[in-house]
Scaffold this motif. Structure first.
Motif, PDB file in Angstrom:
ATOM      1  N   GLU A 136     -39.686  17.448  12.474  1.00  0.00           N
ATOM      2  CA  GLU A 136     -40.364  16.452  13.309  1.00  0.00           C
ATOM      3  C   GLU A 136     -41.224  15.496  12.484  1.00  0.00           C
ATOM      4  OE1 GLU A 136     -42.573  18.606  16.185  1.00  0.00           O
ATOM      5  OE2 GLU A 136     -40.818  19.622  17.031  1.00  0.00           O
ATOM      6  N   GLY A 137     -41.309  15.734  11.179  1.00  0.00           N
ATOM      7  CA  GLY A 137     -42.099  14.857  10.325  1.00  0.00           C
ATOM      8  C   GLY A 137     -43.592  15.054  10.421  1.00  0.00           C
ATOM      9  N   ARG A 138     -44.042  16.189  10.929  1.00  0.00           N
ATOM     10  CA  ARG A 138     -45.488  16.389  11.107  1.00  0.00           C
ATOM     11  C   ARG A 138     -46.216  16.520   9.763  1.00  0.00           C
ATOM     12  NH1 ARG A 138     -47.061  20.944  13.578  1.00  0.00           N
ATOM     13  NH2 ARG A 138     -45.066  22.031  13.330  1.00  0.00           N
ATOM     14  N   VAL A 176     -48.949  11.206   4.791  1.00  0.00           N
ATOM     15  CA  VAL A 176     -48.534   9.817   4.556  1.00  0.00           C
ATOM     16  C   VAL A 176     -48.836   9.041   5.837  1.00  0.00           C
ATOM     17  CG1 VAL A 176     -46.653   8.318   3.756  1.00  0.00           C
ATOM     18  CG2 VAL A 176     -46.691  10.723   3.088  1.00  0.00           C
ATOM     19  N   PRO A 177     -50.103   8.737   6.073  1.00  0.00           N
ATOM     20  CA  PRO A 177     -50.498   8.164   7.361  1.00  0.00           C
ATOM     21  C   PRO A 177     -49.877   6.804   7.640  1.00  0.00           C
ATOM     22  CG  PRO A 177     -52.317   8.084   5.796  1.00  0.00           C
ATOM     23  CD  PRO A 177     -51.263   8.943   5.182  1.00  0.00           C
ATOM     24  N   GLU A 178     -49.423   6.090   6.601  1.00  0.00           N
ATOM     25  CA  GLU A 178     -48.791   4.800   6.857  1.00  0.00           C
ATOM     26  C   GLU A 178     -47.470   4.943   7.605  1.00  0.00           C
ATOM     27  OE1 GLU A 178     -48.380   5.371   2.271  1.00  0.00           O
ATOM     28  OE2 GLU A 178     -49.637   6.103   3.922  1.00  0.00           O
ATOM     29  N   LEU A 179     -46.942   6.185   7.690  1.00  0.00           N
ATOM     30  CA  LEU A 179     -45.716   6.430   8.459  1.00  0.00           C
ATOM     31  C   LEU A 179     -46.019   7.144   9.772  1.00  0.00           C
ATOM     32  CD1 LEU A 179     -43.230   7.529   5.636  1.00  0.00           C
ATOM     33  CD2 LEU A 179     -43.538   5.261   6.647  1.00  0.00           C
ATOM     34  N   ALA A 180     -47.278   7.260  10.129  1.00  0.00           N
ATOM     35  CA  ALA A 180     -47.653   7.930  11.375  1.00  0.00           C
ATOM     36  C   ALA A 180     -46.982   7.248  12.561  1.00  0.00           C
ATOM     37  CB  ALA A 180     -49.166   7.919  11.542  1.00  0.00           C
ATOM     38  N   GLY A 181     -46.481   8.057  13.475  1.00  0.00           N
ATOM     39  CA  GLY A 181     -45.814   7.527  14.655  1.00  0.00           C
ATOM     40  C   GLY A 181     -44.330   7.298  14.465  1.00  0.00           C
ATOM     41  N   LEU A 182     -43.868   7.315  13.233  1.00  0.00           N
ATOM     42  CA  LEU A 182     -42.450   7.109  12.973  1.00  0.00           C
ATOM     43  C   LEU A 182     -41.716   8.419  13.202  1.00  0.00           C
ATOM     44  CD1 LEU A 182     -40.575   4.833  12.008  1.00  0.00           C
ATOM     45  CD2 LEU A 182     -40.888   5.671   9.677  1.00  0.00           C
ATOM     46  N   GLY A 183     -40.742   8.412  14.102  1.00  0.00           N
ATOM     47  CA  GLY A 183     -40.033   9.629  14.448  1.00  0.00           C
ATOM     48  C   GLY A 183     -38.798   9.864  13.599  1.00  0.00           C
ATOM     49  N   ALA A 184     -38.176  11.031  13.816  1.00  0.00           N
ATOM     50  CA  ALA A 184     -36.934  11.354  13.121  1.00  0.00           C
ATOM     51  C   ALA A 184     -35.825  10.454  13.653  1.00  0.00           C
ATOM     52  CB  ALA A 184     -36.599  12.826  13.335  1.00  0.00           C
TER      53      ALA A 184
END
Length: 457
Positions: A401-403, A409-417
Protein backbone atom coordinates in the motif's frame (compact mmCIF):
# COMPACT_ATOMS: atom_id res chain seq x y z
CA UNK A 1 41.07 -8.47 51.00
CA UNK A 2 41.38 -9.63 47.37
CA UNK A 3 39.99 -7.59 44.49
CA UNK A 4 39.23 -8.04 40.77
CA UNK A 5 38.69 -5.57 37.94
CA UNK A 6 35.82 -6.26 35.55
CA UNK A 7 36.57 -4.55 32.25
CA UNK A 8 33.37 -3.71 30.39
CA UNK A 9 33.51 -3.39 26.60
CA UNK A 10 30.43 -4.34 24.56
CA UNK A 11 28.69 -6.10 27.47
CA UNK A 12 27.11 -3.22 29.39
CA UNK A 13 24.74 -5.09 31.68
CA UNK A 14 24.37 -6.72 35.09
CA UNK A 15 22.07 -9.61 34.17
CA UNK A 16 23.71 -12.74 32.78
CA UNK A 17 27.24 -11.34 32.90
CA UNK A 18 29.81 -14.17 33.25
CA UNK A 19 32.86 -11.92 33.85
CA UNK A 20 31.13 -10.09 36.69
CA UNK A 21 29.82 -13.32 38.21
CA UNK A 22 33.28 -14.92 38.06
CA UNK A 23 34.92 -11.90 39.68
CA UNK A 24 32.34 -11.79 42.47
CA UNK A 25 32.74 -15.50 43.16
CA UNK A 26 36.54 -15.29 43.50
CA UNK A 27 37.07 -11.89 45.13
CA UNK A 28 35.67 -9.83 48.00
CA UNK A 29 35.49 -6.63 45.99
CA UNK A 30 35.33 -5.73 42.30
CA UNK A 31 35.97 -2.62 40.26
CA UNK A 32 33.56 -2.37 37.29
CA UNK A 33 35.58 -0.39 34.75
CA UNK A 34 34.78 1.14 31.40
CA UNK A 35 37.56 2.74 29.39
CA UNK A 36 36.66 5.24 26.69
CA UNK A 37 39.03 3.71 24.19
CA UNK A 38 40.95 6.38 22.29
CA UNK A 39 41.99 3.75 19.76
CA UNK A 40 38.38 3.17 18.74
CA UNK A 41 37.77 6.90 18.55
CA UNK A 42 40.89 7.44 16.43
CA UNK A 43 39.79 4.68 14.04
CA UNK A 44 36.51 6.50 13.38
CA UNK A 45 34.19 3.99 15.05
CA UNK A 46 32.86 6.43 17.67
CA UNK A 47 30.00 7.65 15.49
CA UNK A 48 27.66 10.20 17.14
CA UNK A 49 24.64 7.88 17.31
CA UNK A 50 26.59 5.12 19.01
CA UNK A 51 28.38 7.57 21.30
CA UNK A 52 25.05 8.98 22.48
CA UNK A 53 23.54 5.52 22.94
CA UNK A 54 26.68 4.47 24.83
CA UNK A 55 26.20 7.39 27.23
CA UNK A 56 22.71 6.07 28.05
CA UNK A 57 24.12 2.58 28.57
CA UNK A 58 26.86 3.72 30.94
CA UNK A 59 24.47 5.88 32.96
CA UNK A 60 22.07 2.96 33.34
CA UNK A 61 24.86 0.55 34.25
CA UNK A 62 26.16 2.94 36.89
CA UNK A 63 22.65 3.35 38.31
CA UNK A 64 22.22 -0.42 38.51
CA UNK A 65 25.55 -0.82 40.27
CA UNK A 66 24.69 1.95 42.75
CA UNK A 67 21.44 0.16 43.62
CA UNK A 68 23.66 -2.78 44.61
CA UNK A 69 26.12 -0.74 46.64
CA UNK A 70 28.69 -0.20 43.89
CA UNK A 71 29.42 2.16 41.02
CA UNK A 72 31.02 2.29 37.60
CA UNK A 73 34.57 3.62 37.23
CA UNK A 74 35.17 5.44 33.95
CA UNK A 75 38.58 6.25 32.50
CA UNK A 76 39.76 7.46 29.08
CA UNK A 77 42.83 6.57 27.02
CA UNK A 78 44.58 3.42 25.88
CA UNK A 79 42.72 0.47 27.38
CA UNK A 80 45.84 -1.49 28.36
CA UNK A 81 47.48 1.50 30.02
CA UNK A 82 44.32 2.47 31.89
CA UNK A 83 43.56 -1.05 33.11
CA UNK A 84 47.14 -1.55 34.31
CA UNK A 85 47.08 1.79 36.09
CA UNK A 86 43.85 0.91 37.87
CA UNK A 87 45.13 -2.56 38.78
CA UNK A 88 48.09 -0.93 40.52
CA UNK A 89 45.92 1.69 42.25
CA UNK A 90 43.52 -0.91 43.58
CA UNK A 91 46.11 -3.66 44.05
CA UNK A 92 43.87 -5.98 42.06
CA UNK A 93 44.72 -9.66 41.68
CA UNK A 94 42.92 -10.33 38.41
CA UNK A 95 41.01 -8.80 35.50
CA UNK A 96 37.90 -10.29 33.87
CA UNK A 97 36.50 -9.32 30.48
CA UNK A 98 34.36 -10.62 27.62
CA UNK A 99 36.01 -12.09 24.53
CA UNK A 100 35.84 -10.03 21.33
CA UNK A 101 35.94 -11.20 17.73
CA UNK A 102 37.54 -8.41 15.71
CA UNK A 103 41.25 -8.12 14.97
CA UNK A 104 41.33 -5.01 17.16
CA UNK A 105 39.71 -6.83 20.08
CA UNK A 106 42.06 -9.79 19.77
CA UNK A 107 45.12 -7.54 19.72
CA UNK A 108 43.81 -5.57 22.71
CA UNK A 109 43.30 -8.77 24.72
CA UNK A 110 46.79 -10.04 23.94
CA UNK A 111 48.42 -6.72 24.84
CA UNK A 112 46.49 -6.63 28.08
CA UNK A 113 47.36 -10.22 28.97
CA UNK A 114 51.06 -9.63 28.38
CA UNK A 115 51.06 -6.40 30.39
CA UNK A 116 49.24 -7.97 33.34
CA UNK A 117 51.36 -11.12 33.38
CA UNK A 118 54.48 -8.93 33.48
CA UNK A 119 53.12 -7.54 36.76
CA UNK A 120 52.14 -10.94 38.15
CA UNK A 121 48.40 -10.45 37.51
CA UNK A 122 46.02 -12.63 35.55
CA UNK A 123 43.57 -11.90 32.76
CA UNK A 124 40.44 -14.04 32.39
CA UNK A 125 38.63 -13.75 29.04
CA UNK A 126 35.09 -15.15 29.03
CA UNK A 127 33.24 -16.57 26.03
CA UNK A 128 29.48 -16.51 25.40
CA UNK A 129 29.01 -12.96 26.65
CA UNK A 130 28.53 -11.01 23.40
CA UNK A 131 27.22 -14.09 21.52
CA UNK A 132 24.90 -16.92 22.52
CA UNK A 133 27.44 -19.50 21.32
CA UNK A 134 31.15 -18.78 21.35
CA UNK A 135 32.95 -18.44 18.00
CA UNK A 136 34.76 -21.72 17.41
CA UNK A 137 32.44 -23.72 19.67
CA UNK A 138 31.07 -25.51 16.61
CA UNK A 139 33.24 -26.13 13.56
CA UNK A 140 32.99 -28.35 10.49
CA UNK A 141 35.52 -31.05 9.72
CA UNK A 142 38.68 -29.58 8.26
CA UNK A 143 37.92 -25.91 8.96
CA UNK A 144 37.99 -23.45 11.82
CA UNK A 145 34.57 -21.98 10.99
CA UNK A 146 31.36 -22.59 9.06
CA UNK A 147 31.18 -20.73 5.74
CA UNK A 148 27.50 -21.57 5.08
CA UNK A 149 24.73 -20.64 7.47
CA UNK A 150 22.34 -23.62 7.32
CA UNK A 151 24.77 -26.32 8.51
CA UNK A 152 26.02 -23.91 11.17
CA UNK A 153 22.47 -23.35 12.37
CA UNK A 154 21.85 -27.09 12.67
CA UNK A 155 24.90 -27.58 14.87
CA UNK A 156 24.29 -24.35 16.79
CA UNK A 157 20.70 -25.39 17.61
CA UNK A 158 21.85 -28.78 18.94
CA UNK A 159 24.10 -27.29 21.62
CA UNK A 160 22.72 -27.36 25.15
CA UNK A 161 22.00 -23.80 26.32
CA UNK A 162 24.18 -22.41 29.07
CA UNK A 163 22.57 -21.33 32.28
CA UNK A 164 21.45 -17.71 32.28
CA UNK A 165 22.44 -15.92 35.47
CA UNK A 166 20.46 -13.29 37.30
CA UNK A 167 21.96 -9.94 38.24
CA UNK A 168 23.99 -9.92 41.47
CA UNK A 169 22.29 -8.49 44.53
CA UNK A 170 25.40 -6.82 45.95
CA UNK A 171 28.49 -5.42 44.23
CA UNK A 172 31.14 -4.10 46.60
CA UNK A 173 33.42 -1.49 45.04
CA UNK A 174 36.25 0.38 46.81
CA UNK A 175 35.34 3.99 47.55
CA UNK A 176 38.76 5.58 47.06
CA UNK A 177 39.24 5.00 43.31
CA UNK A 178 38.89 8.02 41.07
CA UNK A 179 36.56 8.10 38.09
CA UNK A 180 35.82 10.51 35.30
CA UNK A 181 32.27 11.87 35.07
CA UNK A 182 29.88 9.73 33.11
CA UNK A 183 29.52 10.91 29.50
CA UNK A 184 26.24 12.67 28.76
CA UNK A 185 24.03 11.99 25.76
CA UNK A 186 23.15 15.69 25.55
CA UNK A 187 26.81 16.55 24.98
CA UNK A 188 26.95 14.55 21.73
CA UNK A 189 26.24 16.54 18.57
CA UNK A 190 25.25 15.24 15.16
CA UNK A 191 22.90 12.50 16.34
CA UNK A 192 19.83 11.31 14.48
CA UNK A 193 16.64 13.08 15.67
CA UNK A 194 14.80 9.82 16.29
CA UNK A 195 17.62 7.96 18.02
CA UNK A 196 16.34 5.36 20.49
CA UNK A 197 17.20 5.29 24.18
CA UNK A 198 19.95 3.00 25.45
CA UNK A 199 20.64 1.10 28.65
CA UNK A 200 19.94 -2.28 30.21
CA UNK A 201 16.66 -1.15 31.77
CA UNK A 202 15.34 -0.16 28.35
CA UNK A 203 16.65 -3.38 26.82
CA UNK A 204 14.84 -5.53 29.35
CA UNK A 205 11.64 -3.53 28.92
CA UNK A 206 11.80 -4.00 25.15
CA UNK A 207 12.54 -7.72 25.42
CA UNK A 208 9.60 -8.31 27.75
CA UNK A 209 7.24 -6.35 25.51
CA UNK A 210 8.56 -8.18 22.46
CA UNK A 211 8.08 -11.65 23.95
CA UNK A 212 4.56 -10.81 25.08
CA UNK A 213 3.26 -8.87 22.09
CA UNK A 214 5.46 -9.27 19.00
CA UNK A 215 7.23 -12.60 18.99
CA UNK A 216 4.31 -14.85 18.07
CA UNK A 217 3.66 -13.08 14.76
CA UNK A 218 7.32 -12.56 13.84
CA UNK A 219 7.54 -15.28 11.21
CA UNK A 220 4.69 -13.72 9.24
CA UNK A 221 5.41 -10.03 9.81
CA UNK A 222 9.18 -9.52 10.06
CA UNK A 223 9.47 -8.34 6.42
CA UNK A 224 6.52 -5.92 6.64
CA UNK A 225 8.23 -2.58 6.12
CA UNK A 226 5.32 -0.40 7.20
CA UNK A 227 4.34 -2.67 10.09
CA UNK A 228 7.82 -2.42 11.62
CA UNK A 229 7.13 -5.71 13.37
CA UNK A 230 10.71 -6.35 14.46
CA UNK A 231 12.14 -6.46 17.96
CA UNK A 232 14.28 -3.30 17.74
CA UNK A 233 16.73 -5.14 20.01
CA UNK A 234 19.77 -4.98 17.71
CA UNK A 235 21.32 -1.87 19.35
CA UNK A 236 21.06 -3.57 22.73
CA UNK A 237 22.65 -6.74 21.44
CA UNK A 238 25.46 -4.67 19.96
CA UNK A 239 26.19 -2.83 23.21
CA UNK A 240 25.53 -5.90 25.32
CA UNK A 241 22.77 -4.34 27.39
CA UNK A 242 20.89 -7.52 26.55
CA UNK A 243 22.32 -11.02 26.81
CA UNK A 244 21.91 -12.94 23.53
CA UNK A 245 21.78 -16.17 25.53
CA UNK A 246 18.86 -14.81 27.55
CA UNK A 247 17.11 -13.62 24.39
CA UNK A 248 17.39 -17.14 22.93
CA UNK A 249 16.22 -18.71 26.18
CA UNK A 250 13.16 -16.49 26.54
CA UNK A 251 12.16 -16.92 22.90
CA UNK A 252 12.45 -20.70 23.11
CA UNK A 253 10.42 -20.70 26.32
CA UNK A 254 7.65 -18.82 24.50
CA UNK A 255 7.74 -21.34 21.64
CA UNK A 256 5.96 -21.29 18.29
CA UNK A 257 6.94 -20.47 14.70
CA UNK A 258 7.59 -16.82 15.51
CA UNK A 259 10.04 -17.76 18.24
CA UNK A 260 11.80 -20.20 15.92
CA UNK A 261 12.18 -17.50 13.26
CA UNK A 262 13.52 -15.03 15.82
CA UNK A 263 16.03 -17.51 17.24
CA UNK A 264 17.22 -18.17 13.70
CA UNK A 265 17.98 -14.46 13.34
CA UNK A 266 19.94 -14.52 16.60
CA UNK A 267 21.88 -17.45 15.17
CA UNK A 268 22.71 -15.38 12.07
CA UNK A 269 24.35 -12.90 14.43
CA UNK A 270 26.48 -15.66 16.00
CA UNK A 271 27.27 -17.00 12.53
CA UNK A 272 28.73 -13.68 11.42
CA UNK A 273 30.74 -13.36 14.62
CA UNK A 274 32.32 -16.78 14.15
CA UNK A 275 33.23 -15.94 10.55
CA UNK A 276 34.87 -12.65 11.56
CA UNK A 277 36.66 -14.27 14.50
CA UNK A 278 38.21 -16.82 12.13
CA UNK A 279 38.93 -14.34 9.33
CA UNK A 280 39.42 -10.86 10.87
CA UNK A 281 40.69 -9.39 7.59
CA UNK A 282 37.25 -9.65 6.01
CA UNK A 283 36.20 -6.53 7.87
CA UNK A 284 37.74 -4.77 4.87
CA UNK A 285 38.59 -7.53 2.36
CA UNK A 286 36.33 -9.77 0.28
CA UNK A 287 35.58 -13.10 1.91
CA UNK A 288 35.24 -14.55 -1.58
CA UNK A 289 36.71 -12.39 -4.30
CA UNK A 290 34.65 -12.03 -7.51
CA UNK A 291 37.17 -10.00 -9.54
CA UNK A 292 34.78 -7.07 -9.35
CA UNK A 293 35.58 -3.93 -11.26
CA UNK A 294 33.63 -1.56 -9.06
CA UNK A 295 32.66 1.74 -10.62
CA UNK A 296 34.50 4.89 -9.57
CA UNK A 297 34.78 8.43 -10.86
CA UNK A 298 32.48 11.42 -10.81
CA UNK A 299 29.29 9.70 -12.02
CA UNK A 300 29.61 6.90 -9.45
CA UNK A 301 30.35 9.41 -6.69
CA UNK A 302 27.32 11.52 -7.56
CA UNK A 303 25.07 8.46 -7.65
CA UNK A 304 26.45 7.30 -4.30
CA UNK A 305 25.69 10.70 -2.76
CA UNK A 306 22.14 10.51 -4.11
CA UNK A 307 21.84 7.05 -2.56
CA UNK A 308 23.06 8.34 0.81
CA UNK A 309 20.61 11.23 0.73
CA UNK A 310 17.61 9.12 -0.28
CA UNK A 311 17.02 10.59 -3.73
CA UNK A 312 17.68 7.68 -6.08
CA UNK A 313 14.25 7.93 -7.70
CA UNK A 314 13.25 4.51 -6.33
CA UNK A 315 10.82 5.24 -3.47
CA UNK A 316 11.44 2.20 -1.26
CA UNK A 317 15.21 2.66 -1.45
CA UNK A 318 14.89 6.35 -0.63
CA UNK A 319 12.49 5.63 2.24
CA UNK A 320 14.95 3.24 3.86
CA UNK A 321 17.90 5.59 3.48
CA UNK A 322 15.91 8.44 5.02
CA UNK A 323 14.86 6.22 7.92
CA UNK A 324 18.55 5.50 8.52
CA UNK A 325 19.38 9.19 8.72
CA UNK A 326 16.38 10.03 10.92
CA UNK A 327 16.57 7.13 13.39
CA UNK A 328 20.10 5.74 13.15
CA UNK A 329 18.39 2.45 12.40
CA UNK A 330 16.86 0.75 9.38
CA UNK A 331 14.42 -2.11 8.91
CA UNK A 332 16.26 -5.29 7.95
CA UNK A 333 14.42 -5.64 4.65
CA UNK A 334 15.40 -2.06 3.89
CA UNK A 335 19.04 -2.90 4.60
CA UNK A 336 18.95 -5.69 2.05
CA UNK A 337 17.26 -3.51 -0.56
CA UNK A 338 19.53 -0.50 -0.18
CA UNK A 339 22.68 -2.61 -0.16
CA UNK A 340 21.61 -4.51 -3.26
CA UNK A 341 20.79 -1.25 -5.03
CA UNK A 342 24.22 0.25 -4.29
CA UNK A 343 26.30 -2.82 -5.11
CA UNK A 344 24.34 -4.44 -7.92
CA UNK A 345 22.34 -1.67 -9.58
CA UNK A 346 24.79 1.20 -9.17
CA UNK A 347 27.68 -1.30 -9.01
CA UNK A 348 29.56 0.60 -6.29
CA UNK A 349 31.99 -1.09 -3.89
CA UNK A 350 30.26 -2.59 -0.84
CA UNK A 351 32.90 -1.03 1.45
CA UNK A 352 31.57 2.45 0.61
CA UNK A 353 28.07 1.45 1.67
CA UNK A 354 29.27 -0.39 4.77
CA UNK A 355 31.24 2.67 5.86
CA UNK A 356 28.18 4.91 5.45
CA UNK A 357 26.05 2.53 7.50
CA UNK A 358 28.67 2.49 10.27
CA UNK A 359 28.59 6.28 10.36
CA UNK A 360 24.88 6.25 11.22
CA UNK A 361 23.74 2.88 12.58
CA UNK A 362 23.33 2.78 16.34
CA UNK A 363 23.66 -1.01 16.03
CA UNK A 364 26.72 -0.62 13.79
CA UNK A 365 28.31 -3.96 14.62
CA UNK A 366 31.46 -4.76 12.63
CA UNK A 367 30.67 -8.46 12.20
CA UNK A 368 27.04 -8.05 11.21
CA UNK A 369 27.42 -4.88 9.16
CA UNK A 370 30.42 -5.93 7.10
CA UNK A 371 29.30 -9.51 6.55
CA UNK A 372 25.71 -8.60 5.71
CA UNK A 373 27.05 -6.12 3.16
CA UNK A 374 29.30 -8.81 1.72
CA UNK A 375 26.41 -11.28 1.65
CA UNK A 376 24.35 -8.86 -0.43
CA UNK A 377 27.29 -7.85 -2.62
CA UNK A 378 28.01 -11.49 -3.39
CA UNK A 379 31.53 -11.40 -1.98
CA UNK A 380 30.56 -13.05 1.32
CA UNK A 381 28.87 -16.27 2.39
CA UNK A 382 25.82 -16.15 0.10
CA UNK A 383 25.66 -19.27 -2.06
CA UNK A 384 23.93 -17.22 -4.80
CA UNK A 385 26.43 -14.38 -5.21
CA UNK A 386 24.80 -12.85 -8.29
CA UNK A 387 21.27 -12.43 -6.97
CA UNK A 388 19.84 -8.93 -7.48
CA UNK A 389 16.91 -7.56 -5.49
CA UNK A 390 14.53 -5.61 -7.71
CA UNK A 391 13.41 -2.59 -5.62
CA UNK A 392 10.06 -2.27 -7.41
CA UNK A 393 9.11 -5.90 -6.89
CA UNK A 394 10.35 -5.80 -3.31
CA UNK A 395 8.31 -2.65 -2.64
CA UNK A 396 5.17 -4.21 -4.12
CA UNK A 397 5.69 -7.30 -1.99
CA UNK A 398 6.73 -5.80 1.35
CA UNK A 399 5.01 -2.40 1.24
CA UNK A 400 2.04 -3.05 -1.07
CA UNK A 401 0.00 0.00 0.00
CA UNK A 402 3.05 2.27 0.07
CA UNK A 403 2.65 3.17 3.74
CA UNK A 404 6.38 2.86 4.45
CA UNK A 405 7.15 5.07 1.47
CA UNK A 406 4.53 7.62 2.54
CA UNK A 407 6.09 7.78 6.01
CA UNK A 408 9.62 8.49 4.85
CA UNK A 409 9.12 10.11 1.42
CA UNK A 410 6.43 12.67 2.22
CA UNK A 411 6.62 14.25 -1.24
CA UNK A 412 4.83 11.10 -2.48
CA UNK A 413 2.17 11.17 0.25
CA UNK A 414 -1.28 10.41 -1.10
CA UNK A 415 0.07 8.63 -4.16
CA UNK A 416 -1.49 5.18 -4.35
CA UNK A 417 -0.37 1.89 -5.84
CA UNK A 418 1.08 1.19 -8.32
CA UNK A 419 2.45 4.71 -8.80
CA UNK A 420 3.83 5.00 -5.26
CA UNK A 421 6.22 2.21 -6.25
CA UNK A 422 6.88 3.52 -9.79
CA UNK A 423 6.16 7.27 -9.87
CA UNK A 424 7.81 7.59 -13.29
CA UNK A 425 4.78 5.80 -14.73
CA UNK A 426 2.52 8.74 -13.92
CA UNK A 427 1.25 10.79 -16.88
CA UNK A 428 3.57 13.77 -17.45
CA UNK A 429 1.03 16.30 -16.22
CA UNK A 430 0.58 14.31 -12.99
CA UNK A 431 4.29 13.66 -12.62
CA UNK A 432 4.99 17.40 -12.48
CA UNK A 433 2.96 17.69 -9.27
CA UNK A 434 5.45 15.61 -7.29
CA UNK A 435 8.84 17.04 -6.37
CA UNK A 436 10.63 13.73 -6.67
CA UNK A 437 13.72 12.81 -8.74
CA UNK A 438 13.82 10.64 -11.82
CA UNK A 439 15.51 7.23 -11.35
CA UNK A 440 19.30 7.42 -11.30
CA UNK A 441 19.45 4.47 -13.66
CA UNK A 442 17.01 2.12 -15.33
CA UNK A 443 17.01 -1.23 -13.57
CA UNK A 444 17.74 -3.08 -16.80
CA UNK A 445 20.75 -0.85 -17.47
CA UNK A 446 22.01 -1.33 -13.92
CA UNK A 447 21.71 -5.09 -14.27
CA UNK A 448 23.63 -5.08 -17.52
CA UNK A 449 26.34 -2.94 -15.92
CA UNK A 450 26.64 -5.32 -12.99
CA UNK A 451 26.87 -8.38 -15.22
CA UNK A 452 29.56 -6.77 -17.36
CA UNK A 453 31.54 -5.70 -14.30
CA UNK A 454 31.43 -9.17 -12.79
CA UNK A 455 31.97 -10.95 -16.07
CA UNK A 456 28.63 -12.75 -16.13
CA UNK A 457 27.54 -13.99 -19.55
Amino acid sequence: MNLAVVLYTSDLRLHDHPPLRAALSSCDQVVPLFVRDRGIEAAGFAAPNRTAFLADCLADLDAGLRERGGRLVVRSGDVVAEVCALVQEADADEVHMAAGVSAYAHAREERLRAALEAEGRRLYVHDMVVTAVAPGAVTPAGSDHFAVFTPYFRRWAELPPRAVATAPRVVRVPEDLGSEPLPARAAVSGTSPGLAAGGESEARRLLTRWVRHGLAAYQDTHDDLAGDATSRLSPHLHFGTLSPAEAVQRARAAGGPGAEAFVRQLCWRDFHHQVLAARPAIAAADYRGRQDRWRSGKAAEEETEAWKEGRTGYPVVDAAMRQLREEGWMHNRGRLLTASFLTKTLYVDWRIGARHFLELLVDGDLANNQLNWQWVAGTGTDTRPNRVLNPVRQSLRYDPEGRYVHRWVPELAGLGAPYVHEPWRLPPEERARYDYPEPLVQLSDGLDRFKRGRGIE
